[in-house]
Enzyme design. Sequence first.
Site, PDB file in Angstrom:
ATOM      1  CB  ALA A 285      -0.939  -0.021   1.206  1.00  0.00           C
TER       2      ALA A 285
ATOM      3  CB  VAL B  95       3.068   1.616  -7.177  1.00  0.00           C
ATOM      4  CG1 VAL B  95       2.348   0.960  -8.363  1.00  0.00           C
ATOM      5  CG2 VAL B  95       4.346   2.293  -7.657  1.00  0.00           C
ATOM      6  N   GLY B  96       0.873   1.152  -4.989  1.00  0.00           N
ATOM      7  CA  GLY B  96      -0.306   0.390  -4.576  1.00  0.00           C
ATOM      8  C   GLY B  96      -1.493   1.285  -4.265  1.00  0.00           C
TER       9      GLY B  96
ATOM     10  NE  ARG C 206      14.655   2.200 -10.877  1.00  0.00           N
ATOM     11  CZ  ARG C 206      14.928   2.802 -12.034  1.00  0.00           C
ATOM     12  NH1 ARG C 206      16.162   2.838 -12.487  1.00  0.00           N
ATOM     13  NH2 ARG C 206      13.971   3.357 -12.744  1.00  0.00           N
TER      14      ARG C 206
ATOM     15  NE  ARG D 137      12.865  -0.183 -14.139  1.00  0.00           N
ATOM     16  CZ  ARG D 137      13.188   0.569 -15.182  1.00  0.00           C
ATOM     17  NH1 ARG D 137      14.235   0.270 -15.918  1.00  0.00           N
ATOM     18  NH2 ARG D 137      12.456   1.605 -15.515  1.00  0.00           N
TER      19      ARG D 137
ATOM     20  CG  ASN E 133      11.946  -5.649  -4.427  1.00  0.00           C
ATOM     21  OD1 ASN E 133      11.878  -5.418  -3.215  1.00  0.00           O
ATOM     22  ND2 ASN E 133      11.913  -4.692  -5.327  1.00  0.00           N
TER      23      ASN E 133
ATOM     24  CB  VAL F 121       3.497  -3.391 -10.153  1.00  0.00           C
ATOM     25  CG1 VAL F 121       4.004  -1.981 -10.395  1.00  0.00           C
ATOM     26  CG2 VAL F 121       2.109  -3.539 -10.768  1.00  0.00           C
ATOM     27  CB  THR F 122       7.467  -5.930  -7.199  1.00  0.00           C
ATOM     28  OG1 THR F 122       6.299  -5.761  -6.404  1.00  0.00           O
ATOM     29  CG2 THR F 122       8.706  -5.746  -6.333  1.00  0.00           C
TER      30      THR F 122
ATOM     31  CG  HIS G 255      10.106  -2.398 -16.760  1.00  0.00           C
ATOM     32  ND1 HIS G 255       9.729  -1.291 -17.462  1.00  0.00           N
ATOM     33  CD2 HIS G 255       9.999  -2.050 -15.451  1.00  0.00           C
ATOM     34  CE1 HIS G 255       9.420  -0.307 -16.623  1.00  0.00           C
ATOM     35  NE2 HIS G 255       9.582  -0.751 -15.397  1.00  0.00           N
TER      36      HIS G 255
HETATM   37  N1  APR Z   1       4.238  -7.578   2.227  1.00  0.00           N
HETATM   38  C1  APR Z   1       3.415  -6.541   1.958  1.00  0.00           C
HETATM   39  N2  APR Z   1       3.873  -5.297   1.723  1.00  0.00           N
HETATM   40  C2  APR Z   1       5.192  -5.099   1.761  1.00  0.00           C
HETATM   41  C3  APR Z   1       6.113  -6.147   2.035  1.00  0.00           C
HETATM   42  C4  APR Z   1       5.578  -7.424   2.275  1.00  0.00           C
HETATM   43  N3  APR Z   1       6.366  -8.467   2.523  1.00  0.00           N
HETATM   44  N4  APR Z   1       7.352  -5.623   2.000  1.00  0.00           N
HETATM   45  C5  APR Z   1       7.228  -4.322   1.720  1.00  0.00           C
HETATM   46  N5  APR Z   1       5.928  -3.992   1.572  1.00  0.00           N
HETATM   47  C6  APR Z   1       5.326  -2.688   1.296  1.00  0.00           C
HETATM   48  C7  APR Z   1       6.018  -1.544   1.997  1.00  0.00           C
HETATM   49  O1  APR Z   1       5.658  -1.476   3.354  1.00  0.00           O
HETATM   50  C8  APR Z   1       5.530  -0.348   1.186  1.00  0.00           C
HETATM   51  O2  APR Z   1       4.363   0.232   1.735  1.00  0.00           O
HETATM   52  O3  APR Z   1       5.419  -2.372  -0.068  1.00  0.00           O
HETATM   53  C9  APR Z   1       5.201  -0.956  -0.177  1.00  0.00           C
HETATM   54  C10 APR Z   1       6.039  -0.397  -1.297  1.00  0.00           C
HETATM   55  O4  APR Z   1       5.708   0.924  -1.439  1.00  0.00           O
HETATM   56  P1  APR Z   1       6.757   2.100  -1.755  1.00  0.00           P
HETATM   57  O5  APR Z   1       7.964   1.924  -0.917  1.00  0.00           O
HETATM   58  O6  APR Z   1       6.012   3.384  -1.719  1.00  0.00           O
HETATM   59  O7  APR Z   1       7.217   1.774  -3.250  1.00  0.00           O
HETATM   60  P2  APR Z   1       6.411   2.094  -4.590  1.00  0.00           P
HETATM   61  O8  APR Z   1       6.870   3.385  -5.145  1.00  0.00           O
HETATM   62  O9  APR Z   1       4.963   1.873  -4.362  1.00  0.00           O
HETATM   63  O10 APR Z   1       6.982   0.940  -5.553  1.00  0.00           O
HETATM   64  C11 APR Z   1       6.660  -0.415  -5.341  1.00  0.00           C
HETATM   65  O11 APR Z   1       6.691  -0.968  -7.663  1.00  0.00           O
HETATM   66  O12 APR Z   1       7.247   0.299  -9.514  1.00  0.00           O
HETATM   67  C12 APR Z   1       7.690  -0.661  -8.607  1.00  0.00           C
HETATM   68  O13 APR Z   1      10.080  -0.302  -8.479  1.00  0.00           O
HETATM   69  C13 APR Z   1       8.863  -0.186  -7.791  1.00  0.00           C
HETATM   70  O14 APR Z   1       9.372  -2.336  -6.865  1.00  0.00           O
HETATM   71  C14 APR Z   1       8.776  -1.091  -6.591  1.00  0.00           C
HETATM   72  C15 APR Z   1       7.275  -1.278  -6.409  1.00  0.00           C
END
Ligand code: APR
Length: 304
Positions: free
Chosen positions: A26, A29-30, A98, A104, A111, A134-135, A191
Amino acid sequence: MTARQVGKAEILSEYRPRPKISVIGAGNVGASVAQYAVERELGDVVLVDVVEGIPQGKALDLAQAGPVHGYDSSLTGSNGYDETANSDIVVITAGLARKPGMTRDDLLFKNAEIVGSVVEEVVKRSKNAILILVTNPLDAMVQLAWKKSGFPAERVIGMAGVLDSARFRTFIAQELQVSVENVTAFVLGGHGDSMVPLPRYSTVTANGGAEIVAFLKSGSAYYAPAASAVEMVEAILKDKKKILPCAAYLNGQYGTKGLYVGVPVKLGRRGVEQIIEIKLHADEQAAFDKSAAAVRELVDKLKL
Ligand code: APR
Protein backbone atom coordinates in the site's frame (compact mmCIF):
# COMPACT_ATOMS: atom_id res chain seq x y z
CA MET A 1 -27.39 -19.37 -9.90
CA THR A 2 -30.80 -19.20 -8.21
CA ALA A 3 -34.15 -19.18 -9.97
CA ARG A 4 -37.31 -17.67 -8.56
CA GLN A 5 -40.89 -17.65 -9.83
CA VAL A 6 -42.51 -14.29 -10.48
CA GLY A 7 -45.92 -14.87 -11.98
CA LYS A 8 -45.32 -16.92 -15.10
CA ALA A 9 -41.95 -15.48 -15.78
CA GLU A 10 -39.03 -17.23 -14.38
CA ILE A 11 -36.45 -14.71 -13.48
CA LEU A 12 -32.97 -15.96 -13.26
CA SER A 13 -31.08 -13.97 -10.77
CA GLU A 14 -27.54 -14.46 -9.85
CA TYR A 15 -25.89 -12.54 -7.07
CA ARG A 16 -22.77 -11.14 -8.57
CA PRO A 17 -20.72 -9.14 -6.15
CA ARG A 18 -18.42 -6.59 -7.66
CA PRO A 19 -15.10 -8.04 -8.79
CA LYS A 20 -12.51 -8.14 -6.03
CA ILE A 21 -9.18 -6.48 -6.73
CA SER A 22 -6.50 -6.99 -4.12
CA VAL A 23 -3.49 -4.72 -4.11
CA ILE A 24 -0.49 -5.95 -2.17
CA GLY A 25 1.82 -3.17 -1.02
CA ALA A 26 0.00 0.00 0.00
CA GLY A 27 2.89 2.33 -0.83
CA ASN A 28 2.93 4.92 -3.57
CA VAL A 29 2.13 2.62 -6.48
CA GLY A 30 -0.31 0.39 -4.58
CA ALA A 31 -2.35 3.27 -3.18
CA SER A 32 -2.53 4.89 -6.62
CA VAL A 33 -3.67 1.59 -8.16
CA ALA A 34 -6.42 1.46 -5.54
CA GLN A 35 -7.37 5.06 -6.27
CA TYR A 36 -7.60 4.67 -10.05
CA ALA A 37 -9.42 1.34 -9.73
CA VAL A 38 -12.17 2.68 -7.47
CA GLU A 39 -12.46 5.92 -9.43
CA ARG A 40 -13.41 3.75 -12.39
CA GLU A 41 -15.50 1.46 -10.19
CA LEU A 42 -13.70 -1.58 -11.51
CA GLY A 43 -14.41 -3.51 -8.33
CA ASP A 44 -14.01 -3.60 -4.57
CA VAL A 45 -10.44 -3.11 -3.44
CA VAL A 46 -8.48 -4.76 -0.64
CA LEU A 47 -5.18 -3.07 0.24
CA VAL A 48 -2.57 -5.12 2.10
CA ASP A 49 0.76 -4.01 3.54
CA VAL A 50 3.17 -5.16 6.25
CA VAL A 51 3.22 -1.74 7.89
CA GLU A 52 0.51 -1.51 10.51
CA GLY A 53 -2.08 1.18 9.95
CA ILE A 54 -0.99 2.21 6.46
CA PRO A 55 -3.37 0.08 4.39
CA GLN A 56 -6.21 0.73 6.82
CA GLY A 57 -5.61 4.48 6.83
CA LYS A 58 -5.26 4.79 3.05
CA ALA A 59 -8.30 2.58 2.43
CA LEU A 60 -10.44 4.71 4.73
CA ASP A 61 -9.14 7.93 3.21
CA LEU A 62 -9.94 6.69 -0.31
CA ALA A 63 -13.37 5.47 0.81
CA GLN A 64 -14.10 8.97 2.08
CA ALA A 65 -13.33 10.39 -1.37
CA GLY A 66 -16.11 8.15 -2.71
CA PRO A 67 -19.00 10.52 -2.04
CA VAL A 68 -17.14 13.36 -3.76
CA HIS A 69 -16.12 11.32 -6.79
CA GLY A 70 -19.28 9.25 -6.84
CA TYR A 71 -17.96 5.74 -6.48
CA ASP A 72 -19.46 2.93 -4.42
CA SER A 73 -16.59 0.46 -4.53
CA SER A 74 -15.70 -0.70 -1.06
CA LEU A 75 -12.16 -0.34 0.25
CA THR A 76 -10.60 -2.51 2.93
CA GLY A 77 -7.14 -2.21 4.43
CA SER A 78 -5.38 -5.07 6.17
CA ASN A 79 -2.04 -6.40 7.38
CA GLY A 80 -3.17 -9.95 6.64
CA TYR A 81 -4.39 -11.86 3.63
CA ASP A 82 -7.74 -13.28 4.70
CA GLU A 83 -9.60 -10.30 3.25
CA THR A 84 -8.06 -11.06 -0.16
CA ALA A 85 -9.80 -14.45 -0.40
CA ASN A 86 -11.36 -15.15 -3.79
CA SER A 87 -9.87 -12.16 -5.52
CA ASP A 88 -10.42 -11.83 -9.24
CA ILE A 89 -7.21 -9.89 -9.69
CA VAL A 90 -4.24 -9.37 -7.41
CA VAL A 91 -1.86 -6.52 -8.22
CA ILE A 92 1.48 -7.01 -6.49
CA THR A 93 3.43 -3.82 -5.76
CA ALA A 94 5.05 -4.90 -2.49
CA GLY A 95 8.77 -4.38 -2.32
CA LEU A 96 11.42 -1.77 -2.09
CA ALA A 97 11.31 1.13 -4.53
CA ARG A 98 14.36 2.15 -6.50
CA LYS A 99 16.48 4.83 -4.84
CA PRO A 100 18.67 7.32 -6.79
CA GLY A 101 21.73 5.59 -8.19
CA MET A 102 20.19 2.17 -7.74
CA THR A 103 19.37 0.16 -10.84
CA ARG A 104 16.28 -2.00 -10.98
CA ASP A 105 18.57 -4.99 -10.90
CA ASP A 106 20.02 -4.03 -7.51
CA LEU A 107 16.65 -4.78 -6.03
CA LEU A 108 16.60 -8.33 -7.31
CA PHE A 109 17.26 -10.42 -4.23
CA LYS A 110 15.43 -8.32 -1.67
CA ASN A 111 12.32 -8.06 -3.75
CA ALA A 112 12.45 -11.73 -4.73
CA GLU A 113 12.12 -12.57 -1.05
CA ILE A 114 9.18 -10.20 -0.60
CA VAL A 115 7.34 -11.20 -3.78
CA GLY A 116 7.89 -14.90 -3.08
CA SER A 117 6.23 -14.64 0.33
CA VAL A 118 3.40 -12.47 -0.98
CA VAL A 119 2.59 -14.90 -3.81
CA GLU A 120 2.49 -17.80 -1.37
CA GLU A 121 -0.08 -16.03 0.83
CA VAL A 122 -2.15 -14.83 -2.12
CA VAL A 123 -2.49 -18.10 -4.03
CA LYS A 124 -3.54 -20.02 -0.93
CA ARG A 125 -6.68 -17.91 -0.81
CA SER A 126 -7.37 -17.02 -4.45
CA LYS A 127 -6.75 -20.04 -6.63
CA ASN A 128 -8.43 -18.57 -9.71
CA ALA A 129 -7.03 -15.06 -9.55
CA ILE A 130 -5.06 -13.31 -12.24
CA LEU A 131 -1.80 -11.90 -10.87
CA ILE A 132 -0.40 -8.63 -12.18
CA LEU A 133 3.17 -8.00 -11.06
CA VAL A 134 4.47 -4.46 -10.73
CA THR A 135 7.43 -4.91 -8.36
CA ASN A 136 10.86 -4.48 -9.94
CA PRO A 137 12.98 -5.90 -11.44
CA LEU A 138 9.77 -6.66 -13.22
CA ASP A 139 10.61 -9.44 -15.64
CA ALA A 140 12.39 -11.50 -13.00
CA MET A 141 9.63 -10.91 -10.44
CA VAL A 142 6.92 -12.09 -12.81
CA GLN A 143 8.90 -15.21 -13.67
CA LEU A 144 9.33 -15.88 -9.95
CA ALA A 145 5.63 -15.29 -9.25
CA TRP A 146 4.65 -17.68 -12.04
CA LYS A 147 6.93 -20.40 -10.64
CA LYS A 148 5.84 -19.89 -7.04
CA SER A 149 2.13 -19.69 -7.83
CA GLY A 150 1.90 -22.83 -9.93
CA PHE A 151 -0.67 -20.89 -11.98
CA PRO A 152 -0.91 -21.25 -15.76
CA ALA A 153 1.23 -18.62 -17.46
CA GLU A 154 -1.77 -16.78 -18.93
CA ARG A 155 -2.84 -15.82 -15.39
CA VAL A 156 0.48 -14.30 -14.32
CA ILE A 157 1.35 -11.07 -16.14
CA GLY A 158 3.90 -8.31 -15.69
CA MET A 159 3.17 -4.60 -15.99
CA ALA A 160 5.95 -2.91 -17.91
CA GLY A 161 5.18 -2.35 -21.57
CA VAL A 162 2.09 -0.23 -20.95
CA LEU A 163 4.16 2.09 -18.78
CA ASP A 164 7.21 2.19 -21.05
CA SER A 165 4.96 2.85 -24.04
CA ALA A 166 3.07 5.57 -22.15
CA ARG A 167 6.34 7.30 -21.33
CA PHE A 168 7.43 7.01 -24.94
CA ARG A 169 4.11 8.55 -26.06
CA THR A 170 4.40 11.38 -23.54
CA PHE A 171 7.82 12.42 -24.78
CA ILE A 172 6.81 12.21 -28.44
CA ALA A 173 3.64 14.24 -27.80
CA GLN A 174 5.58 16.89 -25.88
CA GLU A 175 8.17 17.12 -28.65
CA LEU A 176 5.57 17.33 -31.45
CA GLN A 177 3.08 19.49 -29.54
CA VAL A 178 0.20 17.13 -30.23
CA SER A 179 -2.29 15.37 -28.02
CA VAL A 180 -1.01 12.25 -26.28
CA GLU A 181 -4.11 10.58 -27.68
CA ASN A 182 -2.71 11.00 -31.18
CA VAL A 183 0.49 9.19 -30.40
CA THR A 184 0.69 5.44 -30.32
CA ALA A 185 3.88 3.63 -29.54
CA PHE A 186 5.08 0.22 -28.54
CA VAL A 187 7.96 -0.83 -26.38
CA LEU A 188 9.05 -4.45 -26.31
CA GLY A 189 11.63 -6.48 -24.43
CA GLY A 190 12.57 -6.41 -20.78
CA HIS A 191 11.62 -3.55 -18.43
CA GLY A 192 15.06 -2.11 -18.00
CA ASP A 193 17.81 -0.31 -19.78
CA SER A 194 17.67 -2.87 -22.61
CA MET A 195 14.01 -2.23 -23.51
CA VAL A 196 13.23 -2.04 -27.23
CA PRO A 197 11.22 1.01 -28.31
CA LEU A 198 9.56 0.63 -31.72
CA PRO A 199 10.34 2.66 -33.75
CA ARG A 200 13.85 2.47 -32.51
CA TYR A 201 14.88 6.07 -32.87
CA SER A 202 13.75 7.10 -29.40
CA THR A 203 16.62 7.11 -27.01
CA VAL A 204 15.11 9.39 -24.39
CA THR A 205 12.53 6.75 -23.47
CA ALA A 206 14.78 4.29 -21.71
CA ASN A 207 15.60 6.94 -19.15
CA GLY A 208 12.04 8.11 -18.49
CA GLY A 209 11.89 6.27 -15.16
CA ALA A 210 15.39 7.19 -14.00
CA GLU A 211 14.60 10.85 -14.67
CA ILE A 212 11.72 10.70 -12.19
CA VAL A 213 13.89 8.91 -9.60
CA ALA A 214 16.38 11.78 -9.92
CA PHE A 215 13.66 14.40 -9.44
CA LEU A 216 11.92 12.74 -6.51
CA LYS A 217 15.18 11.92 -4.71
CA SER A 218 13.45 9.46 -2.41
CA GLY A 219 11.17 7.01 -4.14
CA SER A 220 10.31 6.32 -7.75
CA ALA A 221 7.47 6.98 -10.17
CA TYR A 222 4.00 5.90 -9.20
CA TYR A 223 1.16 7.70 -10.98
CA ALA A 224 2.02 6.37 -14.43
CA PRO A 225 2.93 2.87 -13.18
CA ALA A 226 -0.39 2.70 -11.30
CA ALA A 227 -2.39 4.03 -14.26
CA SER A 228 -0.73 1.41 -16.46
CA ALA A 229 -1.52 -1.45 -14.07
CA VAL A 230 -5.14 -0.29 -13.86
CA GLU A 231 -5.42 -0.23 -17.66
CA MET A 232 -4.52 -3.94 -17.53
CA VAL A 233 -7.00 -4.59 -14.70
CA GLU A 234 -9.74 -2.92 -16.71
CA ALA A 235 -8.94 -4.84 -19.91
CA ILE A 236 -9.17 -8.10 -17.96
CA LEU A 237 -12.26 -7.42 -15.85
CA LYS A 238 -14.20 -5.98 -18.79
CA ASP A 239 -12.94 -8.76 -21.07
CA LYS A 240 -11.93 -6.14 -23.59
CA LYS A 241 -9.52 -8.32 -25.59
CA LYS A 242 -7.28 -5.27 -25.65
CA ILE A 243 -3.83 -5.52 -27.16
CA LEU A 244 -1.29 -4.14 -24.73
CA PRO A 245 2.42 -4.69 -24.29
CA CYS A 246 2.94 -6.78 -21.14
CA ALA A 247 5.56 -9.10 -19.71
CA ALA A 248 4.22 -12.48 -20.83
CA TYR A 249 5.55 -16.02 -20.82
CA LEU A 250 7.14 -16.86 -24.16
CA ASN A 251 7.23 -20.40 -25.35
CA GLY A 252 9.08 -19.98 -28.60
CA GLN A 253 7.46 -16.74 -29.75
CA TYR A 254 9.92 -14.03 -30.80
CA GLY A 255 12.58 -16.75 -30.74
CA THR A 256 12.49 -16.93 -26.92
CA LYS A 257 11.50 -19.93 -24.86
CA GLY A 258 10.65 -20.37 -21.18
CA LEU A 259 10.97 -16.71 -20.25
CA TYR A 260 8.80 -13.69 -19.37
CA VAL A 261 9.58 -10.73 -21.66
CA GLY A 262 7.57 -7.72 -22.81
CA VAL A 263 5.54 -8.37 -25.96
CA PRO A 264 2.11 -7.34 -27.28
CA VAL A 265 -0.62 -9.57 -25.85
CA LYS A 266 -4.38 -9.74 -26.00
CA LEU A 267 -5.79 -9.19 -22.48
CA GLY A 268 -9.23 -10.50 -21.58
CA ARG A 269 -11.05 -12.20 -18.74
CA ARG A 270 -8.80 -15.24 -19.00
CA GLY A 271 -5.66 -13.15 -18.73
CA VAL A 272 -3.20 -13.37 -21.61
CA GLU A 273 -5.46 -14.78 -24.30
CA GLN A 274 -3.00 -14.49 -27.15
CA ILE A 275 0.56 -13.46 -27.73
CA ILE A 276 0.65 -11.21 -30.77
CA GLU A 277 3.66 -11.85 -32.93
CA ILE A 278 4.71 -8.92 -35.04
CA LYS A 279 7.44 -9.32 -37.58
CA LEU A 280 10.54 -7.57 -36.34
CA HIS A 281 13.24 -6.14 -38.57
CA ALA A 282 16.62 -7.78 -38.13
CA ASP A 283 17.96 -4.93 -36.00
CA GLU A 284 14.85 -4.91 -33.82
CA GLN A 285 15.06 -8.68 -33.37
CA ALA A 286 18.70 -8.31 -32.37
CA ALA A 287 17.74 -5.66 -29.78
CA PHE A 288 14.93 -7.89 -28.53
CA ASP A 289 17.31 -10.85 -28.20
CA LYS A 290 19.75 -8.70 -26.27
CA SER A 291 16.99 -7.55 -23.95
CA ALA A 292 15.75 -11.11 -23.43
CA ALA A 293 19.30 -12.20 -22.66
CA ALA A 294 19.53 -9.49 -19.98
CA VAL A 295 16.28 -10.75 -18.46
CA ARG A 296 17.50 -14.35 -18.58
CA GLU A 297 20.69 -13.37 -16.81
CA LEU A 298 18.66 -11.93 -13.93
CA VAL A 299 16.29 -14.86 -13.78
CA ASP A 300 19.23 -17.26 -13.71
CA LYS A 301 20.54 -15.49 -10.62
CA LEU A 302 17.32 -16.41 -8.82
CA LYS A 303 17.93 -20.12 -9.54
CA LEU A 304 14.20 -20.79 -9.88
N1 APR B 1 4.24 -7.58 2.23
C1 APR B 1 3.41 -6.54 1.96
N2 APR B 1 3.87 -5.30 1.72
C2 APR B 1 5.19 -5.10 1.76
C3 APR B 1 6.11 -6.15 2.04
C4 APR B 1 5.58 -7.42 2.27
N3 APR B 1 6.37 -8.47 2.52
N4 APR B 1 7.35 -5.62 2.00
C5 APR B 1 7.23 -4.32 1.72
N5 APR B 1 5.93 -3.99 1.57
C6 APR B 1 5.33 -2.69 1.30
C7 APR B 1 6.02 -1.54 2.00
O1 APR B 1 5.66 -1.48 3.35
C8 APR B 1 5.53 -0.35 1.19
O2 APR B 1 4.36 0.23 1.74
O3 APR B 1 5.42 -2.37 -0.07
C9 APR B 1 5.20 -0.96 -0.18
C10 APR B 1 6.04 -0.40 -1.30
O4 APR B 1 5.71 0.92 -1.44
P1 APR B 1 6.76 2.10 -1.76
O5 APR B 1 7.96 1.92 -0.92
O6 APR B 1 6.01 3.38 -1.72
O7 APR B 1 7.22 1.77 -3.25
P2 APR B 1 6.41 2.09 -4.59
O8 APR B 1 6.87 3.39 -5.15
O9 APR B 1 4.96 1.87 -4.36
O10 APR B 1 6.98 0.94 -5.55
C11 APR B 1 6.66 -0.42 -5.34
O11 APR B 1 6.69 -0.97 -7.66
O12 APR B 1 7.25 0.30 -9.51
C12 APR B 1 7.69 -0.66 -8.61
O13 APR B 1 10.08 -0.30 -8.48
C13 APR B 1 8.86 -0.19 -7.79
O14 APR B 1 9.37 -2.34 -6.86
C14 APR B 1 8.78 -1.09 -6.59
C15 APR B 1 7.28 -1.28 -6.41
